[in-house]
Design a protein around this motif. Structure first.
Motif, PDB file in Angstrom:
ATOM      1  N   TYR A 135       0.840  -1.195   0.000  1.00  0.00           N
ATOM      2  CA  TYR A 135       0.000   0.000   0.000  1.00  0.00           C
ATOM      3  C   TYR A 135       0.874   1.244   0.000  1.00  0.00           C
ATOM      4  O   TYR A 135       2.054   1.197   0.347  1.00  0.00           O
ATOM      5  N   LEU A 136       0.293   2.363  -0.323  1.00  0.00           N
ATOM      6  CA  LEU A 136       0.977   3.649  -0.290  1.00  0.00           C
ATOM      7  C   LEU A 136       1.287   3.999   1.165  1.00  0.00           C
ATOM      8  O   LEU A 136       0.407   3.929   2.033  1.00  0.00           O
ATOM      9  N   ASP A 137       2.538   4.338   1.478  1.00  0.00           N
ATOM     10  CA  ASP A 137       2.908   4.725   2.840  1.00  0.00           C
ATOM     11  C   ASP A 137       2.148   5.980   3.258  1.00  0.00           C
ATOM     12  O   ASP A 137       2.032   6.932   2.487  1.00  0.00           O
ATOM     13  N   ASP A 138       1.626   5.998   4.473  1.00  0.00           N
ATOM     14  CA  ASP A 138       0.923   7.149   5.047  1.00  0.00           C
ATOM     15  C   ASP A 138      -0.214   7.650   4.156  1.00  0.00           C
ATOM     16  O   ASP A 138      -0.419   8.850   4.005  1.00  0.00           O
ATOM     17  N   GLU A 139      -0.953   6.720   3.571  1.00  0.00           N
ATOM     18  CA  GLU A 139      -2.026   7.096   2.643  1.00  0.00           C
ATOM     19  C   GLU A 139      -3.045   8.065   3.258  1.00  0.00           C
ATOM     20  O   GLU A 139      -3.382   9.066   2.624  1.00  0.00           O
ATOM     21  N   PRO A 140      -3.543   7.845   4.495  1.00  0.00           N
ATOM     22  CA  PRO A 140      -4.507   8.796   5.069  1.00  0.00           C
ATOM     23  C   PRO A 140      -3.932  10.201   5.230  1.00  0.00           C
ATOM     24  O   PRO A 140      -4.608  11.200   4.968  1.00  0.00           O
ATOM     25  N   LEU A 141      -2.675  10.303   5.634  1.00  0.00           N
ATOM     26  CA  LEU A 141      -2.031  11.607   5.792  1.00  0.00           C
ATOM     27  C   LEU A 141      -1.872  12.305   4.444  1.00  0.00           C
ATOM     28  O   LEU A 141      -2.141  13.507   4.313  1.00  0.00           O
ATOM     29  N   LYS A 142      -1.479  11.567   3.432  1.00  0.00           N
ATOM     30  CA  LYS A 142      -1.323  12.152   2.092  1.00  0.00           C
ATOM     31  C   LYS A 142      -2.664  12.607   1.534  1.00  0.00           C
ATOM     32  O   LYS A 142      -2.761  13.660   0.903  1.00  0.00           O
ATOM     33  N   LEU A 143      -3.721  11.830   1.781  1.00  0.00           N
ATOM     34  CA  LEU A 143      -5.051  12.251   1.333  1.00  0.00           C
ATOM     35  C   LEU A 143      -5.476  13.526   2.049  1.00  0.00           C
ATOM     36  O   LEU A 143      -5.997  14.455   1.424  1.00  0.00           O
ATOM     37  N   GLN A 144      -5.250  13.604   3.351  1.00  0.00           N
ATOM     38  CA  GLN A 144      -5.606  14.808   4.108  1.00  0.00           C
ATOM     39  C   GLN A 144      -4.845  16.022   3.592  1.00  0.00           C
ATOM     40  O   GLN A 144      -5.412  17.109   3.449  1.00  0.00           O
ATOM     41  N   ARG A 145      -3.595  15.875   3.274  1.00  0.00           N
ATOM     42  CA  ARG A 145      -2.815  16.997   2.739  1.00  0.00           C
ATOM     43  C   ARG A 145      -3.329  17.428   1.371  1.00  0.00           C
ATOM     44  O   ARG A 145      -3.387  18.620   1.067  1.00  0.00           O
TER      45      ARG A 145
END
Length: 86
Positions: A54-64
């Protein structure tokens, strides 16, 4: 960019001049940081589900990405997920 298109009875296509949407990759969210998205009020995020990495830190990247797009205005986010079947 996505554009709407109409087709007449003879199959001739007529395209709208203005895009009706945009697309992008979450793993390249930093590319979009300097753009202004005043006319964007809706994000449709389709999660890519895999048996692999999976994409690392996917939720954080989406929030940004969301805070970048809706920097100066409000908007909505819809998240769509798929399942992996054998």
């Amino acid at each position: 960019m996505y554009y709407l298109c109409r087709t007449d009875d003879d199959g001739k296509r007529e395209y709208d001049d203005e895009p009706c949407g945009y697309y992008g990759d979450l793993n390249e969210w930093q590319r979009y940081k300097s753009n202004v998205y005043l006319n964007c009020t809706f994000i449709l995020f389709e999660e890519f589900i895999t048996d692999g990495v999976y994409l690392d830190d996917e939720p954080l990247k989406l929030q940004r990405l969301v805070t970048t797009v809706f920097r100066d205005h409000k908007g909505q986010v819809m998240m769509v997920g798929n399942t992996v079947s054998s």
